[in-house]
Scaffold this motif. Structure first.
Motif, mmCIF file in Angstrom:
data_model
loop_
_atom_site.group_PDB
_atom_site.id
_atom_site.type_symbol
_atom_site.label_atom_id
_atom_site.label_comp_id
_atom_site.label_asym_id
_atom_site.label_seq_id
_atom_site.Cartn_x
_atom_site.Cartn_y
_atom_site.Cartn_z
ATOM 1 N N PRO A 6 0.844 -1.210 0.000
ATOM 2 C CA PRO A 6 0.000 0.000 0.000
ATOM 3 C C PRO A 6 0.874 1.252 0.000
ATOM 4 N N TYR A 7 0.607 2.143 -0.952
ATOM 5 C CA TYR A 7 1.413 3.361 -1.111
ATOM 6 C C TYR A 7 0.889 4.421 -0.149
ATOM 7 N N GLN A 8 1.338 4.318 1.112
ATOM 8 C CA GLN A 8 0.922 5.234 2.172
ATOM 9 C C GLN A 8 2.095 5.474 3.105
ATOM 10 N N ARG A 9 2.026 6.592 3.823
ATOM 11 C CA ARG A 9 3.099 6.912 4.758
ATOM 12 C C ARG A 9 2.489 7.569 5.982
ATOM 13 N N GLY A 10 2.935 7.152 7.150
ATOM 14 C CA GLY A 10 2.407 7.703 8.392
ATOM 15 C C GLY A 10 3.512 8.183 9.315
ATOM 16 N N TYR A 11 3.285 9.329 9.954
ATOM 17 C CA TYR A 11 4.265 9.912 10.874
ATOM 18 C C TYR A 11 3.576 10.244 12.192
ATOM 19 N N LEU A 12 4.277 10.034 13.276
ATOM 20 C CA LEU A 12 3.821 10.451 14.597
ATOM 21 C C LEU A 12 4.820 11.459 15.142
ATOM 22 N N LEU A 13 4.363 12.684 15.345
ATOM 23 C CA LEU A 13 5.195 13.731 15.927
ATOM 24 C C LEU A 13 4.775 13.894 17.385
ATOM 25 N N TYR A 14 5.672 13.631 18.291
ATOM 26 C CA TYR A 14 5.314 13.686 19.704
ATOM 27 C C TYR A 14 6.350 14.482 20.479
ATOM 28 N N GLY A 15 5.896 15.062 21.570
ATOM 29 C CA GLY A 15 6.764 15.876 22.395
ATOM 30 C C GLY A 15 5.962 16.921 23.148
ATOM 31 N N PRO A 16 6.600 17.729 23.987
ATOM 32 C CA PRO A 16 5.893 18.727 24.792
ATOM 33 C C PRO A 16 5.202 19.764 23.917
ATOM 34 N N PRO A 17 4.215 20.455 24.458
ATOM 35 C CA PRO A 17 3.548 21.523 23.689
ATOM 36 C C PRO A 17 4.518 22.644 23.340
ATOM 37 N N GLY A 18 4.278 23.262 22.181
ATOM 38 C CA GLY A 18 5.093 24.404 21.779
ATOM 39 C C GLY A 18 6.425 24.064 21.166
ATOM 40 N N THR A 19 6.625 22.814 20.764
ATOM 41 C CA THR A 19 7.920 22.418 20.199
ATOM 42 C C THR A 19 7.923 22.411 18.675
ATOM 43 N N GLY A 20 6.809 22.776 18.031
ATOM 44 C CA GLY A 20 6.806 22.955 16.581
ATOM 45 C C GLY A 20 6.171 21.838 15.783
ATOM 46 N N LYS A 21 5.374 20.986 16.407
ATOM 47 C CA LYS A 21 4.787 19.849 15.694
ATOM 48 C C LYS A 21 3.781 20.313 14.629
ATOM 49 N N SER A 22 2.844 21.166 15.012
ATOM 50 C CA SER A 22 1.836 21.638 14.056
ATOM 51 C C SER A 22 2.453 22.545 12.998
ATOM 52 N N SER A 23 3.386 23.394 13.400
ATOM 53 C CA SER A 23 4.037 24.289 12.441
ATOM 54 C C SER A 23 4.794 23.505 11.383
ATOM 55 N N LEU A 24 5.469 22.444 11.796
ATOM 56 C CA LEU A 24 6.211 21.630 10.841
ATOM 57 C C LEU A 24 5.257 20.922 9.875
ATOM 58 N N ASP A 81 -2.851 3.948 22.270
ATOM 59 C CA ASP A 81 -2.919 2.494 22.157
ATOM 60 C C ASP A 81 -1.786 2.010 21.254
ATOM 61 N N PRO A 82 -1.066 0.969 21.638
ATOM 62 C CA PRO A 82 0.039 0.475 20.797
ATOM 63 C C PRO A 82 -0.407 0.080 19.394
ATOM 64 N N ALA A 83 -1.656 -0.376 19.242
ATOM 65 C CA ALA A 83 -2.136 -0.768 17.914
ATOM 66 C C ALA A 83 -2.240 0.423 16.977
ATOM 67 N N LEU A 84 -2.454 1.616 17.541
ATOM 68 C CA LEU A 84 -2.599 2.805 16.709
ATOM 69 C C LEU A 84 -1.275 3.254 16.114
ATOM 70 N N ILE A 85 -0.188 3.001 16.811
ATOM 71 C CA ILE A 85 1.103 3.537 16.374
ATOM 72 C C ILE A 85 2.084 2.421 16.015
ATOM 73 N N ARG A 86 1.562 1.242 15.725
ATOM 74 C CA ARG A 86 2.451 0.148 15.332
ATOM 75 C C ARG A 86 2.978 0.390 13.923
ATOM 76 N N PRO A 87 4.133 -0.220 13.554
ATOM 77 C CA PRO A 87 4.656 -0.099 12.193
ATOM 78 C C PRO A 87 3.631 -0.569 11.173
ATOM 79 N N GLY A 88 3.535 0.171 10.087
ATOM 80 C CA GLY A 88 2.517 -0.075 9.085
ATOM 81 C C GLY A 88 1.458 1.005 9.113
ATOM 82 N N ARG A 89 1.093 1.434 10.334
ATOM 83 C CA ARG A 89 0.215 2.590 10.459
ATOM 84 C C ARG A 89 1.049 3.854 10.687
#
Length: 477
Positions: A237-255, A362-370
């Motif tokens: 499947p031609y898809q790509r998923g990223y999880l950006l995590y960290g404290p508030p105000g570190t630039g996740k939404s801006s990036l 949940d670990p199922a939400l952020i497992r490899p593949g998703r």
């Protein structure tokens, strides 16, 4: 009479009842009155008949759905045409996007200018030697919402004329949103253009340089046409998923928005709290092939780690094992997982999820593949603090620095500022707020660091106490 009823259904009974009056009434005035009435009735039926005949066999027509972006393309183009300004029925709205400014301030005469567009009727106009008809109606839709319908037609049988006109509308619209990032939000189970933001240059997003280069390189490699072929030949499947995590105000939404601007992608924002299972499935099915799906603060959407995965799975099934909506009418975890990597998930989409608390997911939400790449954002370290300082006090800009400060002293002042701000304690957003409050003088910013740090720390202590009181109250319930 039967022949007349064949061409104009319903007209024969009216004429048959009036015929005795024409032959039996001796008064000429009575006959004249009946003749005039029959002529009016005949004219009404004739106009409707010939109008439908002309529309059916001698005109071409294209309808544009309200929920599609093509609707905005058509409306923006129509509003720019002279015939729109002379429409007898118009929709008036405050135009907040075209306010003129003088010397950096909005002119009072042009403040909150009005924007007019044709509404509830037909407008005829000539364009490139063809007569067109633009029709727009506002109807009461489902659940009391007002829905709009628009169509455009012309007197001719060649549909390519209408397609060329809509292509002109598309080019005009693309000119308006050039160098902008289009953001889409959902209304029920339909996507609707929300706003267009100026593309944010990647250099204005202050995060770790290596982290930025790694993420941009991965997105660029994924969007390369050769990569799509690579996925296709291997049946992946031609898809790509990223999880950006960290404290508030570190630039996740801006990036996230900067990535959309960098690769000229539209952003589709999901607000999980206002969705149910059916709406989420429909929205994912209607996503375009190349876009960014942004799911912000996924930890706050109710999709949390469950204590009993078997119980969660059984609750997501209704009678006969069919999926059902969660008990509170919101999106269930099983539905979210299915749309992220199921058959309905579109090819070429880039999923970006952001969270402040990865441990709550949940670990199922952020497992490899998703989620193919997890990127952690840290609080500001030395290099980031220095970048923020030079971003505000750019030595190559024309900004006037007041007081005794000079641009030649900026490197030394930057070192002083970096030395005073503790590392990995404050977010880039917090440091930026200090610099912006003293944007005219870097010396004032340096002198204000101690007071600023004490204020931020006190706010954090108050917030911690408030949270602890709330937890104690919940424990007592």
């Amino acid at each position: 009479m039967p022949l007349l009823d064949f061409f104009f259904p319903g007209l024969a009974p009216a004429t048959s009842s009036a015929w005795p009056l024409l032959t039996g009434v001796p008064s000429i005035y009575g006959r004249l009155l009946c003749i005039c009435g029959l002529l009016l009735l005949f004219g009404k039926y004739a106009s409707e008949y010939f109008g439908k005949l002309l529309e059916t066999y001698f005109t071409s027509k294209i309808e544009v759905p309200y929920s599609d972006e093509a609707y905005d393309m058509l409306i923006f183009w129509v509003c720019s045409q002279p015939f729109a300004r002379s429409a007898r029925t118009s929709l008036a709205m405050v135009d907040l996007k075209s306010s003129r400014r003088s010397n950096g301030r909005e002119s009072h005469a042009n403040k909150k200018s009005l924007h007019y567009s044709p509404c509830n009727g037909r407008s005829y106009f000539w364009h490139k030697r063809h007569l067109f008809v633009f029709e727009r109606k506002r109807n009461q839709g489902e659940l009391g919402f007002t829905r709009e319908e628009a169509c455009i037609s012309y007197f001719g049988r060649n549909p390519n004329v209408l397609r060329e006109l809509l292509d002109e509308c598309r080019r005009y619209y693309l000119g308006l949103v050039k160098n902008k990032t289009c953001v889409f939000e959902h209304e029920g189970d339909r996507w609707k253009p929300s706003k267009s933001r100026n593309k944010r240059d990647m250099s204005t997003v202050i995060i770790n340089k290596k982290l930025k280069e790694m993420l941009l390189g991965d997105v660029a490699e994924f969007l390369d046409p050769k990569t799509r072929t690579w996925y296709s030949t291997r049946g992946l499947p031609y898809q790509r998923g990223y999880l950006l995590y960290g404290p508030p105000g570190t630039g996740k939404s801006s990036l996230s928005l900067s990535i959309a601007g960098q690769f000229d992608l539209d952003v589709y924002v999901l607000t999980m709290s206002s969705l149910n299972d059916h709406n989420l499935k429909t929205l994912f099915a209607e996503l375009p092939q190349h876009c960014i799906v942004l799911l912000e603060d996924v930890d706050a959407t109710g999709v949390h780690r469950t204590q009993d995965s078997k119980a969660d799975a059984s609750q997501s099934l209704g009678q006969n094992g069919s999926p059902r909506m969660s008990a509170n009418g919101k999106v269930s975890l099983s539905t979210l997982l299915n749309v992220l990597d199921g058959l309905a998930s579109p090819e070429g989409r880039v999923l970006i999820m952001t969270t402040n608390h990865i441990e709550r997911l949940d670990p199922a939400l952020i497992r490899p593949g998703r989620v193919d790449m997890k990127v952690e954002f840290h609080l500001a370290e030395e290099d980031m603090i220095s970048q923020l300082f030079f971003f505000v006090y750019d030595p190559h800009s024309k900004t006037v620095i007041s007081g005794d400060d000079s641009k030649e002293e900026l490197p030394q002042l930057a070192q002083e500022f970096v030395a005073k701000v503790p590392k990995l304690e404050f977010s880039p957003a917090e440091i930026m707020s200090l610099l912006l409050a003293n944007k005219q003088s870097p010396r004032h910013a340096i002198a204000s660091v101690d007071t600023w740090m004490e204020r931020i720390r006190e706010e954090r202590r108050k917030f911690t106490r408030t949270n602890s009181w709330a937890l104690d109250d919940n424990d007592g319930l």
